[in-house]
Design a protein around this motif. Structure first.
Motif, PDB file in Angstrom:
ATOM      1  N   MET A   1      -2.399 -12.043 -41.848  1.00 33.40           N
ATOM      2  CA  MET A   1      -3.968 -12.570 -42.074  1.00 33.40           C
ATOM      3  C   MET A   1      -4.632 -11.372 -43.206  1.00 33.40           C
ATOM      4  SD  MET A   1      -6.852 -13.036 -39.349  1.00 33.40           S
ATOM      5  CE  MET A   1      -6.120 -14.225 -38.601  1.00 33.40           C
ATOM      6  N   ASN A   2      -5.147 -11.627 -44.088  1.00 31.10           N
ATOM      7  CA  ASN A   2      -5.860 -11.017 -45.149  1.00 31.10           C
ATOM      8  C   ASN A   2      -6.968 -10.400 -44.175  1.00 31.10           C
ATOM      9  OD1 ASN A   2      -3.918 -11.360 -47.350  1.00 31.10           O
ATOM     10  ND2 ASN A   2      -5.050 -13.331 -47.852  1.00 31.10           N
ATOM     11  N   PRO A   3      -7.198  -9.054 -44.313  1.00 28.63           N
ATOM     12  CA  PRO A   3      -8.185  -8.350 -44.001  1.00 28.63           C
ATOM     13  C   PRO A   3      -9.726  -8.810 -44.522  1.00 28.63           C
ATOM     14  CG  PRO A   3      -7.358  -6.696 -45.226  1.00 28.63           C
ATOM     15  CD  PRO A   3      -6.360  -8.115 -45.072  1.00 28.63           C
ATOM     16  N   ALA A   4     -10.890  -9.039 -43.776  1.00 29.41           N
ATOM     17  CA  ALA A   4     -12.050  -9.467 -44.443  1.00 29.41           C
ATOM     18  C   ALA A   4     -12.608  -8.044 -45.116  1.00 29.41           C
ATOM     19  CB  ALA A   4     -12.962  -9.779 -43.327  1.00 29.41           C
ATOM     20  N   SER A   5     -13.510  -8.087 -46.056  1.00 28.74           N
ATOM     21  CA  SER A   5     -14.136  -7.107 -46.867  1.00 28.74           C
ATOM     22  C   SER A   5     -14.752  -6.005 -45.855  1.00 28.74           C
ATOM     23  CB  SER A   5     -15.275  -7.644 -47.797  1.00 28.74           C
ATOM     24  OG  SER A   5     -16.197  -8.155 -47.002  1.00 28.74           O
ATOM     25  N   ILE A   6     -15.265  -6.528 -44.915  1.00 25.95           N
ATOM     26  CA  ILE A   6     -15.826  -5.337 -44.087  1.00 25.95           C
ATOM     27  C   ILE A   6     -14.921  -4.591 -43.262  1.00 25.95           C
ATOM     28  CG2 ILE A   6     -16.217  -6.894 -41.936  1.00 25.95           C
ATOM     29  CD1 ILE A   6     -18.754  -4.372 -43.217  1.00 25.95           C
ATOM     30  N   GLU A   7     -13.490  -4.982 -43.012  1.00 29.83           N
ATOM     31  CA  GLU A   7     -12.669  -4.491 -42.274  1.00 29.83           C
ATOM     32  C   GLU A   7     -12.105  -3.436 -43.230  1.00 29.83           C
ATOM     33  OE1 GLU A   7     -10.634  -7.311 -39.107  1.00 29.83           O
ATOM     34  OE2 GLU A   7     -10.163  -7.764 -41.396  1.00 29.83           O
ATOM     35  N   ILE A   8     -11.962  -3.944 -44.562  1.00 31.39           N
ATOM     36  CA  ILE A   8     -11.525  -2.710 -45.749  1.00 31.39           C
ATOM     37  C   ILE A   8     -12.543  -1.610 -45.792  1.00 31.39           C
ATOM     38  CG2 ILE A   8     -10.879  -2.589 -48.012  1.00 31.39           C
ATOM     39  CD1 ILE A   8     -10.011  -5.541 -48.050  1.00 31.39           C
ATOM     40  N   ILE A   9     -13.786  -2.090 -46.005  1.00 34.07           N
ATOM     41  CA  ILE A   9     -14.757  -1.125 -45.633  1.00 34.07           C
ATOM     42  C   ILE A   9     -14.761  -0.164 -44.654  1.00 34.07           C
ATOM     43  CG2 ILE A   9     -17.135  -0.491 -45.797  1.00 34.07           C
ATOM     44  CD1 ILE A   9     -17.759  -3.094 -47.360  1.00 34.07           C
ATOM     45  N   LYS A 312      -8.157  -2.536 -36.363  1.00 29.15           N
ATOM     46  CA  LYS A 312      -7.171  -3.502 -35.623  1.00 29.15           C
ATOM     47  C   LYS A 312      -6.334  -4.179 -36.753  1.00 29.15           C
ATOM     48  CE  LYS A 312      -6.863  -7.435 -32.520  1.00 29.15           C
ATOM     49  NZ  LYS A 312      -7.702  -8.490 -31.886  1.00 29.15           N
ATOM     50  N   TRP A 313      -6.844  -4.741 -37.739  1.00 28.88           N
ATOM     51  CA  TRP A 313      -6.155  -5.233 -38.771  1.00 28.88           C
ATOM     52  C   TRP A 313      -4.945  -4.738 -39.574  1.00 28.88           C
ATOM     53  CZ3 TRP A 313      -5.543  -3.833 -43.848  1.00 28.88           C
ATOM     54  CH2 TRP A 313      -6.433  -2.487 -44.239  1.00 28.88           C
ATOM     55  N   TRP A 314      -4.916  -3.252 -39.458  1.00 30.39           N
ATOM     56  CA  TRP A 314      -3.774  -2.578 -39.845  1.00 30.39           C
ATOM     57  C   TRP A 314      -3.020  -1.730 -38.795  1.00 30.39           C
ATOM     58  CZ3 TRP A 314      -3.357   2.697 -39.308  1.00 30.39           C
ATOM     59  CH2 TRP A 314      -4.459   3.593 -39.126  1.00 30.39           C
ATOM     60  N   LEU A 315      -3.665  -1.333 -37.698  1.00 26.47           N
ATOM     61  CA  LEU A 315      -2.878  -0.757 -36.633  1.00 26.47           C
ATOM     62  C   LEU A 315      -2.254  -1.688 -35.809  1.00 26.47           C
ATOM     63  CD1 LEU A 315      -5.411   1.918 -35.045  1.00 26.47           C
ATOM     64  CD2 LEU A 315      -3.051   2.360 -35.821  1.00 26.47           C
ATOM     65  N   GLN A 316      -2.569  -2.589 -35.475  1.00 26.72           N
ATOM     66  CA  GLN A 316      -1.935  -3.687 -34.528  1.00 26.72           C
ATOM     67  C   GLN A 316      -0.377  -4.115 -35.083  1.00 26.72           C
ATOM     68  OE1 GLN A 316      -4.091  -6.601 -32.744  1.00 26.72           O
ATOM     69  NE2 GLN A 316      -2.863  -6.798 -30.981  1.00 26.72           N
ATOM     70  N   PRO A 317      -0.317  -4.554 -36.577  1.00 26.66           N
ATOM     71  CA  PRO A 317       0.709  -4.822 -37.085  1.00 26.66           C
ATOM     72  C   PRO A 317       1.604  -3.716 -36.960  1.00 26.66           C
ATOM     73  CG  PRO A 317      -1.043  -5.779 -38.216  1.00 26.66           C
ATOM     74  CD  PRO A 317      -1.587  -4.843 -37.243  1.00 26.66           C
ATOM     75  N   LEU A 318       1.159  -2.644 -37.341  1.00 26.81           N
ATOM     76  CA  LEU A 318       1.950  -1.476 -37.439  1.00 26.81           C
ATOM     77  C   LEU A 318       2.504  -1.284 -36.310  1.00 26.81           C
ATOM     78  CD1 LEU A 318       2.882   0.895 -39.377  1.00 26.81           C
ATOM     79  CD2 LEU A 318       0.702   2.048 -38.817  1.00 26.81           C
ATOM     80  N   LEU A 319       2.055  -1.246 -35.269  1.00 26.52           N
ATOM     81  CA  LEU A 319       2.787  -0.941 -33.832  1.00 26.52           C
ATOM     82  C   LEU A 319       3.870  -1.950 -33.546  1.00 26.52           C
ATOM     83  CD1 LEU A 319      -0.602   0.003 -31.686  1.00 26.52           C
ATOM     84  CD2 LEU A 319       1.322   1.437 -32.668  1.00 26.52           C
ATOM     85  N   ALA A 342      -7.951   4.113 -28.017  1.00 21.21           N
ATOM     86  CA  ALA A 342      -8.011   2.872 -29.027  1.00 21.21           C
ATOM     87  C   ALA A 342      -6.412   2.499 -29.501  1.00 21.21           C
ATOM     88  CB  ALA A 342      -8.708   3.329 -30.228  1.00 21.21           C
ATOM     89  N   LEU A 343      -5.510   3.380 -29.471  1.00 17.57           N
ATOM     90  CA  LEU A 343      -4.250   3.174 -29.793  1.00 17.57           C
ATOM     91  C   LEU A 343      -3.743   2.072 -28.671  1.00 17.57           C
ATOM     92  CD1 LEU A 343      -2.491   3.650 -32.283  1.00 17.57           C
ATOM     93  CD2 LEU A 343      -1.436   5.512 -30.900  1.00 17.57           C
ATOM     94  N   THR A 344      -3.712   2.617 -27.328  1.00 20.47           N
ATOM     95  CA  THR A 344      -3.056   1.803 -26.387  1.00 20.47           C
ATOM     96  C   THR A 344      -3.852   0.660 -25.930  1.00 20.47           C
ATOM     97  OG1 THR A 344      -4.531   3.031 -24.732  1.00 20.47           O
ATOM     98  CG2 THR A 344      -2.253   3.967 -25.130  1.00 20.47           C
ATOM     99  N   TYR A 345      -5.096   0.383 -26.388  1.00 21.52           N
ATOM    100  CA  TYR A 345      -5.667  -0.942 -26.190  1.00 21.52           C
ATOM    101  C   TYR A 345      -5.334  -1.832 -27.194  1.00 21.52           C
ATOM    102  CZ  TYR A 345      -9.267  -4.263 -26.564  1.00 21.52           C
ATOM    103  OH  TYR A 345      -9.987  -5.374 -26.824  1.00 21.52           O
ATOM    104  N   LEU A 350      -0.679  -6.890 -27.663  1.00 20.12           N
ATOM    105  CA  LEU A 350       0.448  -7.698 -28.044  1.00 20.12           C
ATOM    106  C   LEU A 350       1.164  -8.231 -26.711  1.00 20.12           C
ATOM    107  CD1 LEU A 350       1.823  -4.905 -30.073  1.00 20.12           C
ATOM    108  CD2 LEU A 350       0.828  -7.058 -31.071  1.00 20.12           C
ATOM    109  N   GLU A 351       1.401  -9.419 -26.922  1.00 22.78           N
ATOM    110  CA  GLU A 351       1.985 -10.222 -25.668  1.00 22.78           C
ATOM    111  C   GLU A 351       3.507 -10.023 -25.782  1.00 22.78           C
ATOM    112  OE1 GLU A 351       0.278 -11.595 -23.451  1.00 22.78           O
ATOM    113  OE2 GLU A 351      -1.789 -11.367 -24.439  1.00 22.78           O
ATOM    114  N   GLY A 352       4.093 -10.133 -24.405  1.00 21.44           N
ATOM    115  CA  GLY A 352       5.557 -10.425 -24.346  1.00 21.44           C
ATOM    116  C   GLY A 352       6.147  -8.757 -24.604  1.00 21.44           C
TER     117      GLY A 352
END
Length: 418
Positions: A1-9, A312-319, A342-345, A350-352
């Motif tokens: 999913m592409n990040p929203a503009s505010i997420e990039i900001i 979240k948009w870049w950290l979660q896929p990275l993990l 925040a990292l462990t949250y 992530l499921e499974g």
């Protein structure tokens, strides 16, 4: 999913805030060279202000790009329980009755060690107090340890090298020392409920390893600086009135109440207000309450919550793309530039995930919790208490990083090899 503009900001502002954190000394220099506007430069030179300031910029950008309702809705979705709790626990734990009670316990344990007083007291402060954080919470332990170190060591003219090394060991030991229970360490608290981790699980899986790491770190730094520490004698403060046991007991009850209701701000903030009334009634048994320091730390953490919510948009896929070994070391490094809770949250969303994935994520997050001031929620509390004893009232981020690396390596070995 592409990040929203505010997420990039949000990600860009988070990066700017990180750079700002490492540049606070530059703003202090500007305050001295441009006295006309020294106030604003001093303001921007406060580490505790950095993330709150850039969080304000993010919220303003939300108002501009998404409108008032979206910005307010975003703030309403964030949980500010942790900043409020850290404020409450700092104010109560930082009082004279609690500090004297903690000093008495540390002194009693230190007498059991056949070392010079300065070395024995130092070792217990860096080992027993961080492990106590598993029961009175890490912010409470950080406040007590910081105030004890300030009174017994940092205010006695110890070397700058010892100040930095002590701070590095303190931050690492607090971060790993709270893992003996399921409720004391913020990164554990974020996942314990969802993953079914109780105190028995925490002690058998993390706690005993953390305890070994804490003891090794405290023993190593005490041995390394044994000559300087041995020359330090206890100098009791004759100006302080002895606190009666009933007053100490009431303070302990308030502290315990805040810890027990740590997840319910309406309760612990009410207890704090009652406590402030009690402290005012028995003012002769109090030093200055650390309200300013507590508010600055809470402001720092609240800013971290607001800015962190957009990562979240870049950290979660990275993990999710890391295997267990890479995840452990990746979490250790990522913690230094984010916040281990925040990292462990984000990882818990992530499921499974496997048991090995969960262990690697949490172990890595607490291992890296001492590398920077933003790595672990209690760190700003210790930073705020001790920074005034450093030259120019500033702790250099690279100095802290260098000092925290050796105890971090010990923590890595404890969680990976034991």
């Amino acid at each position: 999913m592409n990040p929203a503009s505010i997420e990039i900001i949000g990600a860009l502002l988070f990066g700017v805030a990180l750079i700002h954190t490492f540049s606070t000394k530059y703003f202090e220099q500007l305050a001295h060279s441009h006295p006309t506007h020294a106030g604003i430069w001093h303001f921007l030179g406060e580490v505790e202000v950095v993330f709150g300031f850039w969080a304000m910029v993010l919220v303003i950008m939300m108002f501009v790009t998404d409108g008032k309702h979206a910005a307010i809705a975003y703030l309403d979705r964030q949980s500010f329980t942790e900043p409020m709790f850290v404020f409450a626990i700092m104010v109560i734990a930082g009082t004279r009755p609690i500090l004297q009670f903690a000093m008495l316990n540390v002194k009693t344990l230190a007498r059991l060690i056949p070392w010079p007083e300065g070395s024995a007291f130092y070792f217990i402060t860096l080992s027993f107090v961080p492990l106590l954080g598993s029961f009175i919470t890490e912010p409470g332990a950080m406040t007590l340890a910081g105030l004890i170190l300030l009174e017994r060591y940092y205010s006695r003219g110890i070397s700058t090298r010892l100040k930095y090394v002590t701070l590095g060991v303190l931050f690492v030991n607090i971060s790993i020392g709270g893992t003996m229970t399921s409720f004391a360490a913020p990164p554990v608290l974020m996942v314990a409920g969802k993953w079914g981790w109780d105190t028995a699980f925490m002690f058998t899986t993390f706690g005993w390893k953390a305890a070994i790491g804490v003891l090794v770190n405290a023993l190593a730094v005490t041995f390394l600086f044994r000559h300087e520490l041995s020359g330090l004698k206890n100098e009791a403060r004759a100006t302080c009135a002895k606190v009666p046991l009933p007053v100490v007991f009431v303070h302990i009850v308030f502290l315990a109440g805040v810890v027990v209701f740590a997840h319910h701000p309406v309760v612990f903030m009410g207890l704090l207000l009652f406590f402030l009334g009690f402290a005012s009634a028995y003012e002769r048994y109090q030093d200055r309450l650390i309200l300013r320091e507590g508010l600055l730390v809470a402001f720092f953490l609240a800013g971290l919550v607001v800015l962190g919510g957009q990562q979240k948009w870049w950290l979660q896929p990275l993990l999710s793309d890391m295997d267990n070994t890479v995840l452990f070391f990746g979490a250790t490094l990522l913690t230094a530039i984010t916040d281990n809770a925040a990292l462990t949250y984000l990882g818990s969303l992530l499921e499974g995930t496997s048991a090995e994935f969960r262990y690697s994520l949490v172990a890595g997050a607490v291992t890296g919790g001492g590398l920077t001031v933003i790595a672990n929620a209690p760190n700003p509390a210790g930073f705020s208490i001790l920074k005034g004893s450093f030259r120019d009232g500033a702790i250099h981020p690279l100095g802290l990083l260098a000092a925290a690396l050796p105890p971090t390596i010990v923590a890595i070995l404890a969680f990976r090899l034991l």
